[in-house]
Design a protein around this motif. Structure first.
Motif, PDB file in Angstrom:
ATOM      1  N   VAL B  64       0.854  -1.186   0.000  1.00  0.00           N
ATOM      2  CA  VAL B  64       0.000   0.000   0.000  1.00  0.00           C
ATOM      3  C   VAL B  64       0.889   1.233   0.000  1.00  0.00           C
ATOM      4  CG1 VAL B  64      -1.763   1.263   1.269  1.00  0.00           C
ATOM      5  CG2 VAL B  64      -1.838  -1.230   1.161  1.00  0.00           C
ATOM      6  N   ASP B  88      -1.441  -3.376  -6.109  1.00  0.00           N
ATOM      7  CA  ASP B  88      -2.782  -3.771  -5.639  1.00  0.00           C
ATOM      8  C   ASP B  88      -3.107  -5.183  -6.107  1.00  0.00           C
ATOM      9  OD1 ASP B  88      -3.325  -1.370  -4.337  1.00  0.00           O
ATOM     10  OD2 ASP B  88      -4.068  -0.424  -6.176  1.00  0.00           O
ATOM     11  N   ALA B  89      -2.772  -5.462  -7.372  1.00  0.00           N
ATOM     12  CA  ALA B  89      -3.071  -6.781  -7.924  1.00  0.00           C
ATOM     13  C   ALA B  89      -2.231  -7.854  -7.219  1.00  0.00           C
ATOM     14  CB  ALA B  89      -2.795  -6.790  -9.426  1.00  0.00           C
ATOM     15  N   ARG B  91      -1.117  -7.732  -4.178  1.00  0.00           N
ATOM     16  CA  ARG B  91      -1.675  -7.929  -2.837  1.00  0.00           C
ATOM     17  C   ARG B  91      -2.918  -8.815  -2.900  1.00  0.00           C
ATOM     18  NH1 ARG B  91      -2.100  -3.074  -1.775  1.00  0.00           N
ATOM     19  NH2 ARG B  91      -4.300  -2.643  -2.150  1.00  0.00           N
ATOM     20  N   ALA B  92      -3.744  -8.531  -3.892  1.00  0.00           N
ATOM     21  CA  ALA B  92      -4.980  -9.303  -4.030  1.00  0.00           C
ATOM     22  C   ALA B  92      -4.670 -10.779  -4.241  1.00  0.00           C
ATOM     23  CB  ALA B  92      -5.801  -8.768  -5.205  1.00  0.00           C
ATOM     24  N   TYR B  97      -4.664 -10.215   4.811  1.00  0.00           N
ATOM     25  CA  TYR B  97      -4.406  -9.139   5.763  1.00  0.00           C
ATOM     26  C   TYR B  97      -5.504  -9.131   6.830  1.00  0.00           C
ATOM     27  CZ  TYR B  97      -2.340  -4.680   7.171  1.00  0.00           C
ATOM     28  OH  TYR B  97      -1.683  -3.690   7.864  1.00  0.00           O
ATOM     29  N   PHE B  99      -6.790  -6.985  10.182  1.00  0.00           N
ATOM     30  CA  PHE B  99      -6.636  -5.745  10.958  1.00  0.00           C
ATOM     31  C   PHE B  99      -6.751  -6.020  12.443  1.00  0.00           C
ATOM     32  CE2 PHE B  99      -8.232  -4.128   6.887  1.00  0.00           C
ATOM     33  CZ  PHE B  99      -7.354  -3.078   6.663  1.00  0.00           C
ATOM     34  N   ASN B 103     -12.776  -5.679  11.102  1.00  0.00           N
ATOM     35  CA  ASN B 103     -12.270  -6.272   9.876  1.00  0.00           C
ATOM     36  C   ASN B 103     -13.333  -6.503   8.818  1.00  0.00           C
ATOM     37  OD1 ASN B 103      -9.438  -7.275   9.519  1.00  0.00           O
ATOM     38  ND2 ASN B 103      -9.753  -7.713  11.675  1.00  0.00           N
ATOM     39  N   LEU B 104     -14.593  -6.365   9.225  1.00  0.00           N
ATOM     40  CA  LEU B 104     -15.639  -6.844   8.326  1.00  0.00           C
ATOM     41  C   LEU B 104     -16.450  -5.702   7.729  1.00  0.00           C
ATOM     42  CD1 LEU B 104     -16.774  -9.849  10.518  1.00  0.00           C
ATOM     43  CD2 LEU B 104     -14.954  -9.740   8.819  1.00  0.00           C
ATOM     44  N   ILE B 105     -16.890  -5.954   6.518  1.00  0.00           N
ATOM     45  CA  ILE B 105     -17.753  -4.971   5.858  1.00  0.00           C
ATOM     46  C   ILE B 105     -19.171  -5.200   6.366  1.00  0.00           C
ATOM     47  CG2 ILE B 105     -18.732  -4.297   3.632  1.00  0.00           C
ATOM     48  CD1 ILE B 105     -15.997  -4.541   2.459  1.00  0.00           C
ATOM     49  N   GLU B 112     -20.100 -13.732   2.792  1.00  0.00           N
ATOM     50  CA  GLU B 112     -19.689 -12.804   1.736  1.00  0.00           C
ATOM     51  C   GLU B 112     -18.414 -12.053   2.095  1.00  0.00           C
ATOM     52  OE1 GLU B 112     -23.708 -11.493  -0.597  1.00  0.00           O
ATOM     53  OE2 GLU B 112     -23.481 -10.885   1.486  1.00  0.00           O
ATOM     54  N   LEU B 116     -14.916 -12.168  -0.115  1.00  0.00           N
ATOM     55  CA  LEU B 116     -14.561 -10.889  -0.743  1.00  0.00           C
ATOM     56  C   LEU B 116     -13.302 -10.956  -1.618  1.00  0.00           C
ATOM     57  CD1 LEU B 116     -15.937  -8.164  -0.792  1.00  0.00           C
ATOM     58  CD2 LEU B 116     -14.520  -7.459   1.129  1.00  0.00           C
ATOM     59  N   PRO B 117     -12.177 -11.521  -1.136  1.00  0.00           N
ATOM     60  CA  PRO B 117     -10.970 -11.523  -1.974  1.00  0.00           C
ATOM     61  C   PRO B 117     -11.160 -12.272  -3.291  1.00  0.00           C
ATOM     62  CG  PRO B 117     -10.429 -12.075   0.289  1.00  0.00           C
ATOM     63  CD  PRO B 117     -11.916 -12.095   0.191  1.00  0.00           C
ATOM     64  N   ARG B 119     -13.991 -12.790  -4.775  1.00  0.00           N
ATOM     65  CA  ARG B 119     -15.000 -12.118  -5.592  1.00  0.00           C
ATOM     66  C   ARG B 119     -14.398 -10.925  -6.315  1.00  0.00           C
ATOM     67  NH1 ARG B 119     -20.211 -13.722  -3.356  1.00  0.00           N
ATOM     68  NH2 ARG B 119     -20.287 -15.805  -4.243  1.00  0.00           N
ATOM     69  N   LEU B 120     -13.493 -10.242  -5.650  1.00  0.00           N
ATOM     70  CA  LEU B 120     -12.948  -9.021  -6.246  1.00  0.00           C
ATOM     71  C   LEU B 120     -11.809  -9.297  -7.210  1.00  0.00           C
ATOM     72  CD1 LEU B 120     -12.928  -6.305  -3.422  1.00  0.00           C
ATOM     73  CD2 LEU B 120     -14.380  -6.434  -5.446  1.00  0.00           C
TER      74      LEU B 120
END
Lengths: 503, 243
Positions: B64, B88-89, B91-92, B97, B99, B103-105, B112, B116-117, B119-120
Motif C-alpha cells: 500500500v 494492488d493486484a 496484494r490481491a 491481511y 486488521f 475487519n468486516l464490511i 460474503e 470478498l478476496p 470475488r474481487l
C-alpha cells in the motif's frame, strides 16, 4: 466489474433509508421533468388534433386566430358574418368538395349553440380520423332538434328527449331566454376530447326560427341604441344588450381581434360593439332601417309546431341569411392555397380564409413560451434531486473509511473504490429514473379522468418519446458524473489512509 | 508482471527487505531497515512498542505504501518496481491481511465477507483451482469454528468471532503470506491463545507464511521466530509520526 456492482447494490441496501430518500428525491424530479414533457406532448397532440380534414376555415375578414378560436375552440366571438349568398357561391366553387356552415351566437347554460348542417356530422374530423359519432340519437333534422356534446350531456344530465331552452348571447346566465322556441334533444354525441364536447348543435333553420320567435315573443327587449349604419348589424338586434357576446367588448379572449372590417364603406368605430353583432341573428328584425340588408326571400313558411305565435312565424322564413364561418374541404388539397388566396380576395364580401393546421401552429407558438418556464423549473428540480444524492453520498464517506481500507486490504485498488462509488450514484440515478417514469404513468393512469374533467385534455398513456429518453439519459449521465465527486474524495482518503484508516 | 509464479522465484523468501527507507512526503525517514528476511512457512512475531514503525512497515509489505529507497521483495518480487495498480493486484493475489479490529464490511454477510478476496480478484479466485468458492469459504469457517455464524449478520458476531472471520478471509484461496496487525488486541487472554492456535493451524494447512505484529510480548513464545522492530528499524523519527 460485476462484483463491484453487486457490492454497490449491497452497500446501498445497507443504507436503505438514505438510499430510499435519495431515490425518492431523484424520482420526484424525474417525474416532474418527464411528466411535464409527457403532458406537453399530449396537450400538443390533442391541440393539433382538434380539427382535421378541414382544409380551410372561412370567416368574415378578421384575425386568423380569432377565426380559429371562435370556430374550432369555441372561444370568443367570430370576426363577423358571412352572407348566405357568399357561402353558397363558394360552396359551388369547382375546387370545393364540401362545406360545413357554422353559425354561432347563442348559448345554453354557458355552452355554445351552433347552427350547422348534416355536413358537420359527416365531414368534421379530429385527431387521427376521429368522426363525430352519436352515443344516442341522431343528427338534428328539424328546427326544434338539438344535438349536444358529451360534456354538456354529462354536466347538465341531459338525455335524448329532454327539452332545452337557449339563452341569448354567448355568456350563460339567462339574460334573455328564447323561451318562445324550446328545443328537444335528439342526439348526444360521443366524447371527442375536443371542444365539440362542450357544444350544442342545432340546424341553421332552428337557429333562425329561434330568433324569429324571440323577436316575436312578448319578452321585453331593451331596444339597443347602437344604431350603426352597418348593413350587417340590424339595429334592433337583441344581442346588443349582451355586450360580452360582442367581439369588441371581450378583447382578452380574442387575440386576433381587429376593428370590424365588415363593410368598408359603413365602418363603425371599434369602440362600438354593436358594429359587429353576432352574425347568427340575421335578419332577425324586419329590416326597414337597414340599407344593406337583404330582404328575406319569401318562401313557404316553415312549419313550427311548438311555436307560440304561428301567425308571426308565417311571415318569416327560417332560411339563414348569414352564418359566422364555414369549413371547406377541397377536392384536391394542393388547391387549398390557391383557394385561400381567392377567398381572401373576394370582391363582393371581405373574407378571411385560414388553413387550420397553419393557424394551430401559430397559436401553439404563442402558448409554447410557457413551456420554457416549466422546463426550467423541472431542470432545477432535477438539479436539486441530484444535489441531494451528492450530499448523501459525500456525507457517508467518513463513516465508510474503514470499509474502504478493508477493500484496499483485499486488493481493491483506488480505481475499484472510485468505481464502487460511481456505481452507487449511477444506480441511485437509474432507480430514480425508473421509479420516476413509473410514477408518471401511475399518476397519468390515476389522474386521467380528473385531468380530462378539468381541462378537457385527453392524455393518452403512450411510450416515452425521444425527448423524454433524452431527459432520462441526461439525468443518468449527470447522476453518474456527480458520483465522481464523492468517489474522488474516497480515492484521496484511501490513498492517505492506506490500511490504517482513522476510525 | 507475473510475479511469484516462475520456479526460480518460488523458492525466494516470503519477505526480504534490502536497505529500505520510507518517509511520509518530505518528512524524515520513519522506516530504515538495512536487511530483513523471513523464510517461507515461518510464523514470525514482529514486535515493538507503539511508534516503532510497525504499521508503516506493514503498509510497505502489503504494497500500500511504496518505499522511498531500497527493495521490498515479497516472494521474490520487488514491490518498489511495481506500479500502484500492479501492487494492488499483487496484494490481491498473494496476501492476506487481518486488521486490529473492525475487519468486516458491515453490509455483507459473514460468508460474503470471507468470499470478498475471490470475488474481487479473478487471479485470487483462480488459486482455488476449481474449488467452489462458497465451499472453500465454508470449509475455512468450519476450521475456524465459525460455521454456525456464516448466515448471521456481521453485527451479531462477538469480537473473537469477527477476528476469526477476518482470518478466514485472509486465508481463502491460500495466499503465500498472511499479515496480521495486532489482531488479538481486542481479545481477552484466554481467547487470545485459542485464536492463535486456530490461526497457526490454518496457516500451516494453507502453507502460508505468517507475519504477526504485536506489542504484546507474552505471545512471543508461541511463534517460530521473533523479530524486534526497534532493533531492525534504525530510523530516528519513527516516534514522531506513528502512534
Amino acid at each position: 466489474m460485476g462484483s463491484i456492482l453487486r457490492l454497490a447494490l449491497q452497500s446501498l441496501r445497507s443504507r436503505a433509508f438514505t438510499s430510499l430518500l435519495t431515490v425518492a428525491s431523484i424520482a420526484l424530479s424525474v417525474t416532474l421533468l418527464v411528466g411535464i414533457e409527457h403532458v406537453r406532448a399530449g396537450v400538443r397532440e390533442s391541440f393539433a388534433g382538434t380539427i382535421r380534414g378541414v382544409d380551410l376555415i372561412v370567416g368574415a375578414r378578421g384575425g386568423t386566430l380569432q377565426i380559429l378560436l371562435s370556430t374550432v375552440f369555441g372561444i370568443g366571438a367570430p370576426s363577423g358574418a358571412v352572407s348566405w349568398e357568399t357561402y353558397e357561391r363558394w360552396s359551388a366553387h369547382p375546387a370545393v368538395s364540401w362545406t360545413i356552415p357554422y353559425a354561432l351566437g347563442d348559448s345554453h347554460r354557458g355552452y355554445r349553440v351552433i347552427g350547422t348542417t348534416n355536413a358537420f356530422y359527416e365531414r368534421y374530423r379530429f385527431r387521427q380520423d376521429g368522426r363525430v359519432t352519436f352515443a344516442t340519437g341522431a343528427p338534428a333534422s328539424s328546427e326544434t332538434d338539438v344535438v349536444i356534446g358529451a360534456e354538456v350531456a354529462e354536466r347538465l344530465r341531459y338525455k335524448v328527449g329532454d327539452p332545452i331552452v337557449v339563452t341569448h348571447g354567448l355568456q350563460g346566465g339567462g339574460i334573455s331566454d328564447h323561451e318562445a322556441h324550446p328545443f328537444t334533444i335528439v342526439g348526444v354525441l360521443n366524447r371527442t376530447f375536443t371542444p365539440i364536447d362542450r357544444a350544442i348543435y342545432v340546424t341553421l333553420e332552428g337557429l333562425e326560427a329561434m330568433h324569429e320567435d324571440f323577436e316575436a315573443a312578448p319578452t321585453p327587449v331593451t331596444p339597443p341604441a347602437i344604431g350603426t349604419p352597418s348593413g350587417d348589424a340590424p339595429p334592433a338586434m337583441p344581442g346588443a344588450e349582451a355586450p360580452p357576446a360582442m367581439p369588441g367588448a371581450t378583447p382578452p379572449v380574442m387575440p386576433g381581434a381587429e376593428p370590424p372590417p365588415v363593410m368598408p364603406g359603413a365602418q363603425a368605430p371599434p369602440t362600438m360593439p354593436g358594429a359587429e353583432a353576432p352574425p347568427v341573428m340575421p335578419g332577425a328584425a324586419p329590416p326597414p332601417a337597414m340599407p344593406g340588408a337583404e330582404p328575406p326571400p319569401v318562401v313557404a313558411p316553415a312549419a313550427s309546431p311548438d311555436s307560440v305565435e304561428d301567425e308571426d312565424h308565417a311571415e318569416h322564413d327560417h332560411e339563414p341569411s348569414q352564418i359566422s364561418a364555414f369549413f371547406v374541404g377541397t377536392k384536391n388539397r394542393f388547391e387549398a392555397l390557391q383557394l385561400q388566396r381567392e377567398l381572401n380576395t373576394d370582391f363582393t364580401e371581405p373574407l378571411t380564409a385560414i388553413i387550420p393546421g397553419v393557424s394551430l401552429g401559430e397559436l401553439w407558438q404563442n402558448i409554447a413560451s410557457a413551456e420554457v418556464g416549466l422546463r426550467i423549473v423541472a431542470a432545477f428540480a432535477v438539479a436539486i434531486g441530484l444535489t441531494g444524492m451528492l450530499v448523501a453520498l459525500y456525507s457517508s464517506l467518513d463513516a465508510r473509511r474503514r470499509e474502504m481500507a478493508i477493500l484496499r486490504a483485499v486488493g481493491a485498488g483506488p480505481r475499484t473504490i472510485v468505481s464502487l462509488l460511481v456505481f452507487e450514484s449511477a444506480l441511485l440515478a437509474l432507480i430514480g429514473c425508473v421509479v420516476g417514469v413509473a410514477l408518471v404513468y401511475v399518476i397519468l393512469a390515476l389522474g386521467q379522468g380528473a385531468i380530462e374533467a378539468r381541462s378537457g385534455v385527453h392524455l393518452t398513456l403512450r411510450a416515452l418519446g425521444a425527448t423524454e429518453w433524452k431527459y432520462l439519459a441526461l439525468v443518468l449521465v449527470s447522476g453518474t458524473l456527480i458520483g465522481f465527486v464523492p468517489a474522488l474524495k474516497a480515492y484521496r482518503n484511501s490513498l492517505s489512509d492506506g490500511l490504517a484508516p482513522r476510525s | 508482471m507475473t510475479a511469484g509464479t516462475s520456479p526460480s522465484l518460488s523458492m525466494a523468501p516470503a519477505v526480504e527487505l534490502h536497505d529500505v527507507r520510507f518517509a511520509y512526503g518530505a518528512g524524515p525517514d520513519v522506516v530504515a531497515i538495512s536487511h530483513l528476511a523471513i523464510p517461507r512457512g515461518e510464523t514470525v512475531f514482529l514486535h515493538g512498542p507503539s511508534g516503532s514503525g510497525k504499521t508503516t512497515l506493514l503498509g510497505l509489505l502489503a504494497g500500500v505504501l511504496r518505499a522511498t529507497r531500497g527493495r521490498v521483495q515479497i516472494l521474490g518480487t520487488d514491490l518498489t518496481r511495481l506500479s500502484n495498480g500492479e501492487r494492488d493486484a499483487f496484494r490481491a493475489r498473494h496476501l492476506g491481511y487481518v486488521f486490529q479490529q473492525f475487519n468486516l464490511i458491515p453490509y455483507l454477510s459473514v460468508r460474503e465477507n470471507i468470499l470478498l478476496p475471490v470475488r474481487l480478484d479473478a487471479a485470487r479466485r483462480a488459486r482455488l483451482q476449481g474449488v467452489d468458492p462458497v465451499r472453500a469459504a465454508d470449509a475455512l469457517a468450519a476450521e475456524l469454528d465459525i460455521a454456525q455464524a456464516l448466515e448471521k449478520p456481521v453485527t451479531q458476531l462477538s469480537v473473537g468471532q469477527q477476528q476469526r472471520v477476518a482470518v478466514a478471509r485472509s486465508l481463502i484461496a491460500s495466499p503465500e503470506v498472511v499479515i496480521c496487525d495486532e489482531p488479538t488486541s481486542a481479545l481477552d487472554s484466554d481467547r487470545r491463545e485459542r485464536f492463535l492456535q486456530l490461526l497457526f493451524a490454518s496457516c500451516r494447512k494453507a502453507g502460508a507464511t505468517l507475519v504477526f505484529v504485536s506489542h504484546d510480548m507474552s505471545l512471543q513464545p508461541l511463534f517460530s521466530r521473533a523479530i524486534s522492530l526497534p532493533e531492525v528499524n534504525t530510523a530516528s523519527a519513527v516516534a514522531l509520526v506513528e502512534n
